[in-house]
Enzyme design. Structure first.
Site, PDB file in Angstrom:
ATOM      1  N   ALA A  55       0.889  -1.431  -0.080  1.00  7.81           N
ATOM      2  CA  ALA A  55      -0.024  -0.032  -0.028  1.00  7.81           C
ATOM      3  C   ALA A  55       0.917   1.194   0.167  1.00  7.81           C
ATOM      4  O   ALA A  55       1.878   1.238   0.583  1.00  7.81           O
ATOM      5  CB  ALA A  55      -1.000  -0.065   1.212  1.00  7.81           C
TER       6      ALA A  55
ATOM      7  N   LEU B 204      -1.524  -5.462   4.625  1.00  5.79           N
ATOM      8  CA  LEU B 204      -0.303  -5.916   3.580  1.00  5.79           C
ATOM      9  C   LEU B 204       0.940  -5.965   4.382  1.00  5.79           C
ATOM     10  O   LEU B 204       1.114  -5.499   5.298  1.00  5.79           O
ATOM     11  CB  LEU B 204      -0.313  -4.954   2.390  1.00  5.79           C
ATOM     12  N   SER B 205       1.882  -6.745   3.661  1.00  5.33           N
ATOM     13  CA  SER B 205       3.153  -6.893   4.207  1.00  5.33           C
ATOM     14  C   SER B 205       3.744  -5.462   4.792  1.00  5.33           C
ATOM     15  O   SER B 205       4.348  -5.544   5.711  1.00  5.33           O
ATOM     16  CB  SER B 205       4.353  -7.671   3.482  1.00  5.33           C
ATOM     17  N   GLU B 206       3.614  -4.506   3.832  1.00  7.66           N
ATOM     18  CA  GLU B 206       3.999  -3.303   4.031  1.00  7.66           C
ATOM     19  C   GLU B 206       3.040  -2.267   3.498  1.00  7.66           C
ATOM     20  O   GLU B 206       2.538  -2.331   2.546  1.00  7.66           O
ATOM     21  CB  GLU B 206       5.449  -2.916   3.757  1.00  7.66           C
ATOM     22  N   THR B 207       3.058  -1.117   4.168  1.00  7.85           N
ATOM     23  CA  THR B 207       2.448   0.052   3.947  1.00  7.85           C
ATOM     24  C   THR B 207       3.525   1.172   3.758  1.00  7.85           C
ATOM     25  O   THR B 207       3.978   1.650   4.784  1.00  7.85           O
ATOM     26  CB  THR B 207       1.118   0.978   4.693  1.00  7.85           C
TER      27      THR B 207
END
Length: 291
Positions: free
Chosen positions: A49, A71-74
């Site tokens: 994101a 999600l795994s990273e924003t």
């Protein structure tokens, strides 16, 4: 004639209405994108994101937004004089370095928001300036090399935590990451992680890697204590993997593949204490988030 109850309680109702209006006015609308990184096909690679802010929210709200995205990273970006300040959050906490969310951010900026420039400059809290440039059909990220060192006392996790059928040939570590080197790509593909056991390694995470058949090397990456049981494609891990395999294979340019269920590919080039990580990306969602 007004109802007696309404007449008596009108000032209180007006106060409530004004507070409600203030609450609505104070809500923030954040432009939001979902981008699949290290792939050119939707629903493959690593989804990230990307949120554009006018100024920084407090860390608690940043964590809440990242948890909402799940999600795994924003990636969060705020404009600055040299480009953008950039921070990354997993669903649980801030992370020190993230490749796929950086690639996703650059893809939005250099292809959608400001396609004229050939590069974008990110200022980060833990690794200084990161520059991403257009490189033909790819985007190239200039990241720091994280040189791995032999692990003197590797944890005994290869059998119970990863279901490996034989001992790894080598264990190295860098940046709180254990790298287990195995003989065959099939061994990497057949890893069956026990996330409960791996979580006990916090703050360490684990990657498993092998020399590839049709690529230079393959890997998988597990970080359950950060809310990322298996990361589909991990740019930051290749800051360790690329220099390791460059030394092992005697070459500075390498083609890598991460063997997660979604899968993804990177092209790496080691140059001194820097590594260029090249990849593609595709947008899957564009909208806004109200907080």
């Amino acid at each position: 004639m007004a109802h007696p109850w309404l007449a008596t309680n009108f000032p209180r109702l007006q106060t409530i209405a004004n507070c409600d209006a203030a609450i609505k006015i104070n809500r923030v609308r954040i432009p939001l994108f979902h981008v699949d990184a290290f792939t050119e096909q939707p629903f493959r690679g690593n989804p990230a994101a990307v949120c554009f802010l006018d100024s920084w929210l407090d860390d608690h709200r940043l964590r809440k937004v990242a948890a909402e995205n799940n999600l795994s990273e924003t990636a969060f970006l705020v404009p600055c004089q040299t480009g953008y300040e950039l921070r990354w959050f997993s669903p649980r906490c801030e992370v020190r370095l993230c490749g796929h969310a950086t690639l996703a951010s650059a893809h939005i900026l250099l292809n959608l928001r400001q396609p004229e420039p050939d590069s974008v400059r990110f200022e980060t809290r833990f690794h200084g300036t990161l520059i991403v440039k257009k490189a033909g059909e790819f985007l190239a990220m200039d990241f720091p090399v994280l040189f791995p060192q032999p692990c003197a006392n590797p944890p005994d996790l290869w059998r119970d935590a990863l279901a490996l059928q034989s001992l790894p040939s080598e264990v190295v570590e860098a940046d709180e990451t254990y790298i287990l080197v195995v003989a065959r790509p099939e061994t990497v593909r057949n890893v069956r992680p026990n996330f409960a056991l791996l979580q006990n390694l916090h703050p360490y995470v684990v990657a498993v890697t092998a020399r590839g058949d049709d690529v230079d090397f393959v890997s998988r990456y597990f970080a359950p204590s950060y809310g990322i049981p298996e990361d589909p494609v991990t740019g930051s891990a290749h800051c360790i993997l690329a220099p390791y395999w460059a030394t092992r294979l005697g070459k500075s340019k390498l083609h890598a593949r991460q063997l997660s269920e979604r899968g993804g590919e990177l092209w790496c080039e080691v140059a001194g204490d820097r590594v260029l990580l090249k990849g593609k990306a595709v947008v899957t969602l564009e909208g806004s988030l109200l907080i």
